[in-house]
Design an enzyme around this catalytic site. Structure first.
Site, PDB file in Angstrom:
ATOM      1  N   GLU A 153       0.714  -1.282  -0.061  1.00 12.36           N
ATOM      2  CA  GLU A 153      -0.041  -0.160  -0.078  1.00 12.36           C
ATOM      3  C   GLU A 153       0.903   1.376   0.108  1.00 12.36           C
ATOM      4  O   GLU A 153       0.662   2.202  -0.779  1.00 12.36           O
ATOM      5  CB  GLU A 153      -0.799  -0.019   1.320  1.00 12.36           C
ATOM      6  CG  GLU A 153      -1.815   1.116   1.337  1.00 12.36           C
ATOM      7  CD  GLU A 153      -2.487   1.320   2.524  1.00 12.36           C
ATOM      8  OE1 GLU A 153      -2.932   0.390   3.115  1.00 12.36           O
ATOM      9  OE2 GLU A 153      -2.646   2.542   3.254  1.00 12.36           O
ATOM     10  N   SER A 177      -8.228  -9.047   6.988  1.00 10.84           N
ATOM     11  CA  SER A 177      -8.431 -10.017   6.016  1.00 10.84           C
ATOM     12  C   SER A 177      -8.621 -11.553   6.303  1.00 10.84           C
ATOM     13  O   SER A 177      -8.407 -12.610   5.366  1.00 10.84           O
ATOM     14  CB  SER A 177      -7.185 -10.106   5.151  1.00 10.84           C
ATOM     15  OG  SER A 177      -5.987 -10.089   6.038  1.00 10.84           O
TER      16      SER A 177
END
Ligand code: SF4
Length: 523
Positions: free
Chosen positions: A126, A262
Site C-alpha cells: 500500500e 483479511s
C-alpha cells in the site's frame, strides 16, 4: 475455558468488496491478480483453484501475461496503472476507497507545496503504491526515522493500518525536530482498523490470554498481536484452527479472540470451535500432575525483559513493598511440606505425590525468582523477613499435611486476587507478564491442593467433611483480610478497595468449595 470474541473483528468492507468483485469474475483464467488480493493464505489458494493467475507482490514489475489484471484492495500507483494500461491490459480495480483517499491526500499535499511524510511500513504494498506517484517523500516507520527537513511545509499521511498511537508519536517527533515548519496532517487511518484495535484494547482487560487470527504477513493482524503483547497479555497468532495448541491454555480460564481485516468469518468460526473443543485436561492423579507440571515448565511465557519501561514513581510507592513481601513468600524451600508429602504418600501408597509436590514447590520458587529479577531490574532491594510472612510459615508448620495444604490454599486464593490487582496497578509490561504467568500457575495450584484436601477427607463422615470445609473457608477468609490490610496500597492501586476485594474473596472461597466438591468426583 470461556472464549470472549472482540466486538469488532475480521473482514473489513474493503476486503469483503474486493472478494465479491473477484467472485463475480466470469472467466478467472483470463485474469492475473496483481499481488496478494488479501494477506490470507486460504483465500489465495481458493482463488488459484478457481483459475486466477497470481503475481507475487515482490515481482509486480513484469507485465502479466493475461488480458485482464485485477488490482488488489491495497491499490497501486497511477504510474503503475498507466504502465499496465499502455501494455493493453484491462484493469479490474478493487482498490479500497480508504486507500484511494491516502493517494489523493498525499498528491494534494504535494501539489500544495508540502514535502510529504508517509507514516507506515516502507515495504508494504500500500505504501509503495502511494509513494510511487510522489516526486519526493519520506516514509517513517518509527520515531527514529524522523529527522530535520529543509522544507518548511510538511504534509503527513498514514498507511491505513497504522496504530493511532504510533502516528501520534511520530508526529510529535516531526514537530519537535522541525520547530519552524508548517505541518499539515491528514488522518488517513481507516476506521475498520481503528475499530478492531480499540475492541482489542477493551478485550485484553477481561481475559488471561489472546488468540489473534490472520495471515502472518497481514500488517493489521500483526498490529493486533503487538497491541496484546504491549498490554502484557500472552498472545498467539494463528492462521487457522490447525495452529491452535492446547498446551498454550494450561490454567487459562478466559481467552479472547480477535482477527485481522483479511480473515474470513469461516476461519474465525473454525478457530473458535477448536478453542471450545479443547479438553479441560484436568489432571486427576499424581502421575498426571507430574506430567502437567513438567509440561507447564516447558511452555512458560516469554518475559519481555528488554522492554525499556520501568515503574513510575507512583507505581513504585504503591507496589514495591508488597512485591518484596510476595517475593519472600514465594521463596520457601518447601522441605517440611515435602517431608509431610513423603509420609502421606507412603501411608496411602501414592509415591508419585512426592514428585508432584516437589514440582509444585519448584513452580513457587520460579515465581520467587521472577519477582527477584524484577526487583533487581527496578533497583528495589529484596527483604529477608517480614512479620505476616513469618506468621504464615510458623502456622503452616504447626501440624500435618492437611493444615499445611489449607494454609497454602489460602495463600493461593490471596495470590489469585493479588496478582490480578497488581497486573491492573502497573503499566510495566514485564510485571504484567510475570503476573499473568503466576496467575496461570496459581489457578492450577488451587486445583492441585483442592484435590489433595479432598483426598485427605475421603472416608470421613459427610458432616465432618462439611465442618472441615467451613474451617478451611474461615481460615482462607481470615488470611484474605490480613493480606488486604498488609498490602492495601497495592490492592487499591489495582482498583481493589476493601469492598470489591471482599466480594472477590468470597467468590474465590465459593470456588474453592466447589473445587473441593468436584475433586471428589475427579479422583
Ligand atoms: S483495512 Fe481499511 S483500508 Fe484496508 S481494505 Fe480494509 S477498510 Fe480498506
Amino acid at each position: 475455558m470461556k472464549i470472549l470474541r472482540a466486538d469488532a473483528m475480521g473482514l473489513c468492507f474493503g476486503v469483503r468488496d474486493a472478494l465479491r468483485i473477484a467472485e463475480s469474475v466470469e472467466n478467472p483464467g483470463s485474469v492475473t491478480i496483481h499481488g496478494d488480493l488479501v494477506h490470507n493464505e486460504r483465500v489465495l489458494v481458493q482463488l488459484q483453484s478457481r483459475g486466477f493467475s497470481m503475481t507475487n507482490e515482490a515481482q509486480r514489475d513484469a507485465v502479466p501475461p493475461t488480458p485482464a489484471v485485477l488490482i488488489t484492495a491495497h491499490g497501486i500507483s497511477d504510474r503503475e496503472r498507466r504502465r499496465l494500461e499502455s501494455a493493453g491490459k484491462t484493469l479490474i480495480d478493487t482498490t479500497c476507497p480508504l486507500v484511494r483517499r491516502v493517494h489523493r491526500s498525499a498528491l494534494a499535499l504535494e501539489q500544495e507545496g508540502f514535502h510529504v511524510l508517509v507514516i507506515g511500513r516502507r515495504n508494504h504494498v500500500e505504501v509503495r503504491g502511494v509513494v510511487e506517484d510522489l516526486t519526493a517523500c519520506d516514509v517513517l516507520e518509527t520515531r527514529e526515522d524522523v529527522r530535520h527537513y529543509e522544507r518548511k511545509k510538511l504534509g503527513i499521511v498514514c498507511q491505513t493500518t497504522v496504530p493511532p498511537s504510533l502516528s501520534q508519536e511520530i508526529r510529535a517527533m516531526v514537530r519537535a525536530l522541525n520547530p519552524g515548519a508548517e505541518i499539515r496532517f491528514v488522518d488517513t487511518i481507516c476506521q475498520p482498523t481503528r475499530d478492531r484495535q480499540e475492541a482489542v484494547d477493551r478485550l485484553v482487560r477481561r481475559v488471561e490470554a489472546m488468540v489473534v487470527v490472520g495471515g502472518k504477513n497481514s500488517n493489521n493482524t500483526r498490529q493486533l498481536v503487538e497491541r496484546c503483547r504491549t498490554a502484557g497479555v500472552p498472545v498467539w497468532h494463528v492462521q487457522s484452527a490447525a495452529d491452535v495448541d492446547r498446551q498454550w491454555f494450561a490454567g487459562v480460564e478466559t481467552v479472547g479472540l480477535t482477527a485481522g481485516t483479511s480473515t474470513l468469518d469461516e476461519t474465525i468460526d473454525e478457530v473458535y470451535d477448536a478453542l471450545s473443543r479443547l479438553p479441560a485436561g484436568i489432571p486427576t492423579n499424581s502421575r498426571q500432575w507430574v506430567h502437567h507440571f513438567r509440561r507447564n515448565a516447558e511452555s512458560l511465557l516469554e518475559i519481555p525483559w528488554d522492554e525499556p519501561g520501568r515503574l513510575s514513581e507512583v507505581e513504585r510507592r504503591a507496589v514495591s513493598r508488597s512485591v518484596q513481601v510476595f517475593q519472600l513468600g514465594e521463596s520457601g524451600g518447601g522441605s517440611r511440606l515435602l517431608r509431610a508429602a513423603q509420609m502421606h504418600s507412603t501411608r496411602v501408597g501414592d509415591p508419585q505425590y512426592v514428585e508432584s509436590a516437589r514440582l509444585f514447590v519448584l513452580e513457587e520458587q520460579r515465581h520467587a525468582a521472577l519477582l527477584a529479577q524484577f526487583l533487581e531490574r527496578e533497583g528495589i532491594p529484596r527483604i529477608g523477613r517480614q512479620w505476616s510472612n513469618g506468621l504464615f510459615r510458623k502456622t503452616r508448620n504447626l501440624a500435618g499435611l492437611e493444615l499445611m495444604l489449607t494454609i497454602l490454599l489460602a495463600a493461593e486464593v490471596v495470590a489469585t486476587i493479588y496478582y490480578a490487582a497488581l497486573r491492573r496497578a502497573t503499566g510495566s509490561a514485564v510485571l504484567r507478564v510475570i503476573c499473568t504467568q503466576i496467575l496461570r500457575d496459581e489457578s492450577w495450584h488451587l486445583r492441585f491442593q483442592c484435590q489433595r484436601l479432598s483426598r485427605l477427607a475421603l472416608g470421613r463422615r459427610r458432616g465432618l467433611q462439611r465442618l472441615m470445609l467451613l474451617i478451611q473457608t474461615a481460615l482462607i477468609r481470615a488470611t484474605c483480610l490480613l493480606v488486604w490490610w498488609t498490602h492495601r496500597r497495592a490492592f487499591r492501586a489495582g482498583g481493589m478497595g476493601i469492598r470489591p476485594f471482599w466480594r472477590r474473596a468470597r467468590r474465590e472461597c465459593r470456588r474453592v468449595g466447589r473445587l473441593i466438591d468436584s475433586a471428589r468426583e475427579e479422583i
